[in-house]
Design a protein around this motif. Structure first.
Motif, PDB file in Angstrom:
ATOM      1  N   LEU A 131       0.828  -1.210   0.000  1.00 51.81           N
ATOM      2  CA  LEU A 131       0.000   0.000   0.000  1.00 51.81           C
ATOM      3  C   LEU A 131       0.863   1.262   0.000  1.00 51.81           C
ATOM      4  O   LEU A 131       0.543   2.235  -0.696  1.00 51.81           O
ATOM      5  N   GLU A 132       1.937   1.247   0.749  1.00 52.97           N
ATOM      6  CA  GLU A 132       2.821   2.413   0.779  1.00 52.97           C
ATOM      7  C   GLU A 132       3.421   2.683  -0.597  1.00 52.97           C
ATOM      8  O   GLU A 132       3.447   3.828  -1.060  1.00 52.97           O
ATOM      9  N   ILE A 133       3.883   1.635  -1.266  1.00 47.93           N
ATOM     10  CA  ILE A 133       4.489   1.804  -2.587  1.00 47.93           C
ATOM     11  C   ILE A 133       3.432   2.181  -3.631  1.00 47.93           C
ATOM     12  O   ILE A 133       3.621   3.123  -4.398  1.00 47.93           O
ATOM     13  N   GLY A 134       2.333   1.473  -3.655  1.00 47.05           N
ATOM     14  CA  GLY A 134       1.356   1.633  -4.727  1.00 47.05           C
ATOM     15  C   GLY A 134       0.274   2.668  -4.502  1.00 47.05           C
ATOM     16  O   GLY A 134      -0.418   3.060  -5.458  1.00 47.05           O
ATOM     17  N   PHE A 135       0.113   3.118  -3.255  1.00 47.40           N
ATOM     18  CA  PHE A 135      -0.983   4.043  -2.942  1.00 47.40           C
ATOM     19  C   PHE A 135      -0.545   5.147  -1.978  1.00 47.40           C
ATOM     20  O   PHE A 135      -1.380   5.786  -1.345  1.00 47.40           O
ATOM     21  N   GLY A 136       0.754   5.366  -1.842  1.00 43.34           N
ATOM     22  CA  GLY A 136       1.290   6.308  -0.858  1.00 43.34           C
ATOM     23  C   GLY A 136       0.730   7.715  -0.988  1.00 43.34           C
ATOM     24  O   GLY A 136       0.369   8.338   0.016  1.00 43.34           O
ATOM     25  N   THR A 137       0.636   8.219  -2.202  1.00 39.17           N
ATOM     26  CA  THR A 137       0.122   9.575  -2.396  1.00 39.17           C
ATOM     27  C   THR A 137      -1.316   9.685  -1.909  1.00 39.17           C
ATOM     28  O   THR A 137      -1.677  10.635  -1.202  1.00 39.17           O
ATOM     29  N   SER A 138      -2.146   8.714  -2.250  1.00 39.89           N
ATOM     30  CA  SER A 138      -3.550   8.724  -1.819  1.00 39.89           C
ATOM     31  C   SER A 138      -3.670   8.623  -0.305  1.00 39.89           C
ATOM     32  O   SER A 138      -4.510   9.297   0.302  1.00 39.89           O
ATOM     33  N   ILE A 139      -2.843   7.796   0.300  1.00 34.45           N
ATOM     34  CA  ILE A 139      -2.887   7.632   1.756  1.00 34.45           C
ATOM     35  C   ILE A 139      -2.460   8.922   2.448  1.00 34.45           C
ATOM     36  O   ILE A 139      -3.109   9.357   3.404  1.00 34.45           O
ATOM     37  N   ARG A 140      -1.393   9.555   1.959  1.00 37.63           N
ATOM     38  CA  ARG A 140      -0.956  10.823   2.553  1.00 37.63           C
ATOM     39  C   ARG A 140      -2.025  11.905   2.383  1.00 37.63           C
ATOM     40  O   ARG A 140      -2.275  12.690   3.300  1.00 37.63           O
ATOM     41  N   ARG A 141      -2.676  11.927   1.228  1.00 39.53           N
ATOM     42  CA  ARG A 141      -3.747  12.904   0.987  1.00 39.53           C
ATOM     43  C   ARG A 141      -4.919  12.658   1.938  1.00 39.53           C
ATOM     44  O   ARG A 141      -5.468  13.594   2.525  1.00 39.53           O
ATOM     45  N   GLU A 142      -5.299  11.393   2.124  1.00 44.89           N
ATOM     46  CA  GLU A 142      -6.392  11.048   3.043  1.00 44.89           C
ATOM     47  C   GLU A 142      -6.029  11.425   4.473  1.00 44.89           C
ATOM     48  O   GLU A 142      -6.859  11.942   5.224  1.00 44.89           O
ATOM     49  N   TRP A 143      -4.780  11.166   4.863  1.00 39.77           N
ATOM     50  CA  TRP A 143      -4.310  11.515   6.205  1.00 39.77           C
ATOM     51  C   TRP A 143      -4.472  13.020   6.433  1.00 39.77           C
ATOM     52  O   TRP A 143      -5.040  13.445   7.447  1.00 39.77           O
ATOM     53  N   LEU A 156      -5.864   4.352   9.639  1.00 37.70           N
ATOM     54  CA  LEU A 156      -4.663   4.736   8.886  1.00 37.70           C
ATOM     55  C   LEU A 156      -3.396   4.682   9.743  1.00 37.70           C
ATOM     56  O   LEU A 156      -2.306   4.951   9.249  1.00 37.70           O
ATOM     57  N   GLU A 157      -3.521   4.345  11.017  1.00 32.52           N
ATOM     58  CA  GLU A 157      -2.377   4.352  11.932  1.00 32.52           C
ATOM     59  C   GLU A 157      -1.209   3.506  11.436  1.00 32.52           C
ATOM     60  O   GLU A 157      -0.053   3.842  11.691  1.00 32.52           O
ATOM     61  N   ALA A 158      -1.474   2.424  10.721  1.00 34.02           N
ATOM     62  CA  ALA A 158      -0.389   1.574  10.220  1.00 34.02           C
ATOM     63  C   ALA A 158       0.519   2.336   9.257  1.00 34.02           C
ATOM     64  O   ALA A 158       1.660   1.933   9.024  1.00 34.02           O
ATOM     65  N   PHE A 159       0.018   3.448   8.716  1.00 34.84           N
ATOM     66  CA  PHE A 159       0.773   4.217   7.731  1.00 34.84           C
ATOM     67  C   PHE A 159       1.319   5.519   8.297  1.00 34.84           C
ATOM     68  O   PHE A 159       1.844   6.346   7.563  1.00 34.84           O
ATOM     69  N   ALA A 160       1.210   5.699   9.593  1.00 35.85           N
ATOM     70  CA  ALA A 160       1.602   6.965  10.216  1.00 35.85           C
ATOM     71  C   ALA A 160       3.065   7.319   9.948  1.00 35.85           C
ATOM     72  O   ALA A 160       3.390   8.495   9.753  1.00 35.85           O
ATOM     73  N   ASP A 161       3.956   6.325   9.921  1.00 31.46           N
ATOM     74  CA  ASP A 161       5.377   6.618   9.739  1.00 31.46           C
ATOM     75  C   ASP A 161       5.672   7.312   8.416  1.00 31.46           C
ATOM     76  O   ASP A 161       6.628   8.072   8.321  1.00 31.46           O
ATOM     77  N   PHE A 162       4.880   7.065   7.383  1.00 29.25           N
ATOM     78  CA  PHE A 162       5.127   7.760   6.126  1.00 29.25           C
ATOM     79  C   PHE A 162       4.044   8.778   5.784  1.00 29.25           C
ATOM     80  O   PHE A 162       4.260   9.665   4.970  1.00 29.25           O
ATOM     81  N   ALA A 163       2.868   8.687   6.400  1.00 30.04           N
ATOM     82  CA  ALA A 163       1.771   9.595   6.065  1.00 30.04           C
ATOM     83  C   ALA A 163       1.729  10.842   6.941  1.00 30.04           C
ATOM     84  O   ALA A 163       1.266  11.889   6.498  1.00 30.04           O
ATOM     85  N   ASP A 164       2.208  10.724   8.157  1.00 29.96           N
ATOM     86  CA  ASP A 164       2.154  11.847   9.097  1.00 29.96           C
ATOM     87  C   ASP A 164       3.418  12.688   8.961  1.00 29.96           C
ATOM     88  O   ASP A 164       4.508  12.228   9.295  1.00 29.96           O
ATOM     89  N   PRO A 165       3.294  13.932   8.506  1.00 35.42           N
ATOM     90  CA  PRO A 165       4.488  14.767   8.330  1.00 35.42           C
ATOM     91  C   PRO A 165       5.268  14.970   9.631  1.00 35.42           C
ATOM     92  O   PRO A 165       6.477  15.163   9.596  1.00 35.42           O
ATOM     93  N   ASP A 166       4.594  14.902  10.775  1.00 34.29           N
ATOM     94  CA  ASP A 166       5.284  15.094  12.052  1.00 34.29           C
ATOM     95  C   ASP A 166       6.151  13.897  12.431  1.00 34.29           C
ATOM     96  O   ASP A 166       7.034  14.018  13.288  1.00 34.29           O
ATOM     97  N   ARG A 167       5.906  12.741  11.826  1.00 33.69           N
ATOM     98  CA  ARG A 167       6.690  11.533  12.155  1.00 33.69           C
ATOM     99  C   ARG A 167       7.773  11.249  11.135  1.00 33.69           C
ATOM    100  O   ARG A 167       8.646  10.444  11.394  1.00 33.69           O
ATOM    101  N   ARG A 168       7.676  11.869   9.966  1.00 29.38           N
ATOM    102  CA  ARG A 168       8.671  11.611   8.915  1.00 29.38           C
ATOM    103  C   ARG A 168      10.010  12.193   9.304  1.00 29.38           C
ATOM    104  O   ARG A 168      10.071  13.309   9.817  1.00 29.38           O
ATOM    105  N   PRO A 169      11.091  11.456   9.037  1.00 27.50           N
ATOM    106  CA  PRO A 169      12.423  11.993   9.334  1.00 27.50           C
ATOM    107  C   PRO A 169      12.683  13.243   8.496  1.00 27.50           C
ATOM    108  O   PRO A 169      12.296  13.318   7.341  1.00 27.50           O
ATOM    109  N   ARG A 170      13.316  14.182   9.103  1.00 29.27           N
ATOM    110  CA  ARG A 170      13.628  15.428   8.400  1.00 29.27           C
ATOM    111  C   ARG A 170      15.052  15.331   7.814  1.00 29.27           C
ATOM    112  O   ARG A 170      15.954  14.843   8.458  1.00 29.27           O
TER     113      ARG A 170
END
Length: 173
Positions: A131-143, A156-170
């Motif tokens: 889902l992250e590879i194939g639908f990442g943009t949609s998941i981030r938009r939904e988040w 959507l919590e399973a995707f928080a590491d890549f969907a939540d801007p506050d959790r993404r590494p800077r």
């Protein structure tokens, strides 16, 4: 190799599914639909179809990706070489399945348990990455939409590491 009759194979399949306490349907002789409960992919429905020489195993895993098709297919193909009994495949529209065949002689309760376990493991273990590879943009938009509206993020919590801007590494940190 001798062919086993459908009735004999159906009896083996019925006993194996009952022993494993798996929900299933038996819509016709030689045809089974088995519900495999997961944790990331909550349910994978696996079809078992008795053919002339083999038992066909087929489970829908994920619809065709919205993006990064080649990256997702590369990821799946790289896993195929290490998988037991089934392999990832795609249909004509790009939907992703797990498919395999067991010769009639190999259809035993123990082997069905192994193959169904493999189907469940491969579908469940790789689901969030797919889902992250194939639908990442949609998941981030939904988040972002849900955060903006104050909606629940529970599913959507399973995707928080890549969907939540506050959790993404800077970068540059």
């Amino acid at each position: 190799m001798t062919r086993r009759p459908v009735e004999e194979l159906d009896a083996v399949i019925a006993a194996a599914l009952a022993d494993a306490e798996l929900e299933h349907e038996h819509p016709a002789p030689g045809q089974w639909l088995v519900d495999l409960p997961g944790t990331k992919k909550l349910k994978t429905v696996c079809g078992l179809v008795v053919g002339e020489h083999a038992l066909r195993v087929e489970a829908f895993v994920c619809r065709q990706p919205d993006e990064n098709r080649e990256q997702l297919w590369t990821y799946l193909l790289q896993h195929n070489a290490r998988m037991y009994g089934v392999a990832f495949s795609i249909d004509a529209v790009g939907d992703i399945y797990l498919t395999g065949r067991l010769p009639h002689a190999a259809v035993t309760a123990e082997e069905l348990d192994r193959v169904l376990g493999a189907v469940l493991s491969y579908a469940d273990d790789h689901f969030n990455t797919m889902l992250e590879i194939g639908f990442g943009t949609s998941i981030r938009r939904e988040w972002a939409w849900r955060v903006k509206r104050g909606e629940s993020l529970r599913n959507l919590e399973a995707f928080a590491d890549f969907a939540d801007p506050d959790r993404r590494p800077r970068s540059g940190a």
